[in-house]
Every structure is written in C-alpha cells, then in structure tokens.
Design a protein around this motif. Sequence first.
Motif, PDB file in Angstrom:
ATOM      1  N   ASN A 156      82.379  -6.468  41.742  1.00  0.00           N
ATOM      2  CA  ASN A 156      81.341  -6.920  42.677  1.00  0.00           C
ATOM      3  C   ASN A 156      80.598  -5.766  43.350  1.00  0.00           C
ATOM      4  OD1 ASN A 156      82.032  -9.518  41.975  1.00  0.00           O
ATOM      5  ND2 ASN A 156      83.469  -9.749  43.671  1.00  0.00           N
ATOM      6  N   GLU A 157      80.851  -5.533  44.641  1.00  0.00           N
ATOM      7  CA  GLU A 157      80.088  -4.517  45.362  1.00  0.00           C
ATOM      8  C   GLU A 157      80.549  -3.095  45.072  1.00  0.00           C
ATOM      9  OE1 GLU A 157      82.224  -6.547  46.664  1.00  0.00           O
ATOM     10  OE2 GLU A 157      83.387  -5.629  48.290  1.00  0.00           O
ATOM     11  N   ASP A 211      83.427 -13.535  40.059  1.00  0.00           N
ATOM     12  CA  ASP A 211      83.387 -12.073  40.139  1.00  0.00           C
ATOM     13  C   ASP A 211      82.635 -11.492  38.941  1.00  0.00           C
ATOM     14  OD1 ASP A 211      86.762 -11.468  41.469  1.00  0.00           O
ATOM     15  OD2 ASP A 211      84.859 -11.921  42.465  1.00  0.00           O
ATOM     16  N   LEU A 242      73.615 -13.110  39.887  1.00  0.00           N
ATOM     17  CA  LEU A 242      74.483 -12.066  39.345  1.00  0.00           C
ATOM     18  C   LEU A 242      74.295 -11.916  37.838  1.00  0.00           C
ATOM     19  CD1 LEU A 242      77.908 -12.406  41.212  1.00  0.00           C
ATOM     20  CD2 LEU A 242      76.291 -10.508  41.295  1.00  0.00           C
ATOM     21  N   PRO A 256      76.197  -6.707  45.461  1.00  0.00           N
ATOM     22  CA  PRO A 256      76.788  -6.539  44.128  1.00  0.00           C
ATOM     23  C   PRO A 256      76.064  -5.447  43.345  1.00  0.00           C
ATOM     24  CG  PRO A 256      76.369  -8.850  44.601  1.00  0.00           C
ATOM     25  CD  PRO A 256      75.667  -8.059  45.660  1.00  0.00           C
TER      26      PRO A 256
END
Lengths: 151, 201
Positions: free
Chosen positions: B26-27, B43, B73, B180
């Motif tokens: 993710n981030e 995720d 995403l 993200p």
Amino acid sequence: MALVLRLGSRSRRRSVLFFSTNSNSPLSSLFNDNLKQSSPSNTTRSSFRTPPNSQPGFTDDINKNLHEFRARTTAPPPQQTSFQKQTIRDYLRRNFDQLDQNQTETAKKASRQRLSVEEKLGMLRPEETKKDWFSVSERPGMMRKMEEEEE
Amino acid sequence: MIIDAGAYPSPLGYGGFPKSVCTSVNECMCHGIPDSRQLQNGDIINIDVTVYLDGYHGDTSKTFFCGEVGDELKNLVKVTEECLEKGIAACKDGALFRKIGKRISEHAEKYGYGVVERFVGHGVGTVFHSEPIIMHNRNEKAGRMIEGQTFTIEPILSMGSIDSITWPDNWTTITADGSPAAQFEHTILITKTGAEILTKC
C-alpha cells in the motif's frame, strides 16, 4: 531494489545531484563503495562494454552464505543410493552369475564358455521368427490374410 | 526457491537488509521488510526480487493485487506498469538517459500521479548497484546510453504525495501522506536499436 538518491537544493536551472556523506540510507554508502570499484562515470565509452570487477569481499560473503544455505536445504541422500548407482549391466551380470552357480557339473563345464553381457541381453530379445502383430512391416500381410479368410 | 535454483538473494544482508526480498504494501513505496502482517483484501503489494547467479545480479519487481482491489488502485498499478514500458521504449544506443524520465513523467502526469524522485534506477550486473543513475522524473542528467549497458528502470508512482518518510529501520519507506504507491521494475540491456528486457519470464 531501488537506489536512494539525495537531491540538493534546487536551482532554477538544474538539480544538483549528490550523495550526502551523512546519509542514513545504507544504500547510499554501498552505492558509493560500489562506485569506487566500478568504472568512473567520466571514463571512455568502451569501459561500459566490459563488466567491472566484482567486489571480492562481497562475492566471498555471498559464496559463503550460499554454501551455508545449500548445506541447510539439501535433502538427505536416499537410503537406496547404493542400489540406484548400480547399472543395469551390473544387475544383469550379478543375476546371471548367480544362475551359473546353480548349474550342474555339466553346465559348469559349459559355463566356461560364458557368454558376454551383450550376448546374454540378446537372449532376452524375442525370436526373430516369432509373429508380432504390432510389427509394421508384417501388418499388411496379416491384413491380407485376414481378408482372404473372410472371403 | 532462489537457493533451489542455484542463485542467491542479493538483498539478503546487503547493507544490513534482513530479508531475501522487499515487500512493499500500500503506502510503502519501496524497501518494505517482509514481516508477520497478513495481507488483507484490497491491498496492493510490490515484490522486489534480485538474485545473484554466475557472477551477475538480476533485479526486477512487480506490484500485485490482493483480493478485490478498488478501481483507483487498479488504475494506479496499471499506469505504473505502463510508465515502465514507456521508459523501456525510450532506450537504445545513443539515446539520452533523461528521455526515460521525460517519458515516464509525461505518462504519469496524464493521470494525475506523482513520480517519486528519491528512488532511482541504477546500473546492475557484476555489482548490485552501480552507474548509471536512472532518474524517473523530468531531469537534466547528462549522458547517453551505450550499447551493452545494463541497468534497471523502476518507477514509483504515488496517488498523492511523492515525499517520503523512512522508518527507524532505515529501510522501510512510506509516502508522507499515506497515499498508496506502486512500482514496477526490469533490468534491461541496451542494444543498437532498443532495449532487451533481461528479467522477463
């Protein structure tokens, strides 16, 4: 694995690129170390065509660690290793030798003229005169014979 | 798996990195250290693998989806991979290195994504990290590619901030605002007419 880059204060014209000597990034110091062993950036064109020398210390560490990994991950040898190593030839020789020992006195005399392994292997082959339905060369004749019988 | 193939995981022990691969979730923009956190539905995870075999390193990474991932995403990951492709397409003997960053930035900006500047591609071969430095953002780096060079292109795109925070482990790096981030990477060989991807299945 990406390389960490430190950017200095930007001017209007261009960014100044450098690796801070106080950088906390492990990669920065490693990259600088690699540069010392790699070709300098201002070398001639041909230098990039030849791989730079590998890092002796790092390579040694890798090889050491690799050896340890392999030692830990290698499966134990199979219990029948000795049998698996035995060749077909040895297997056949042992069996024929055992057969010879059981022969009569007369047979023992004949066994003095023991056949070679290759000849013994030939004994296992089917007789040439034996009919083989699946033989390609004889199949047409068999088919014709069957047709004649049906007629 | 790497050991079974006769290779060695280059990151393991490199500068103190404690694992064989980097896993960035993710981030986390890169250099994530695999831990016990279980992956969760939604995720995204980047798996960065480098192996050392027969005296050479090969470096690659790819971002994957876990379960059902949102469209935003998915698009981030898709565009990031496209940026890598466009960066590779800019490569050939004699081409300017800065053309890579230009192509990547042009594409990322179309979708409103930021290109992380702090992490760059690098020469790779008998040494894990070496010259040249490959910047993924617009830059004025001098230098042209030379036939036979091998280096990585590994752009990181963020949905928000491109600034980063590094954890106390000195490896794990996340976006400053928690946005993200995605990354794709290949090791390439410069040829007379283009580039050959050396880390392609």
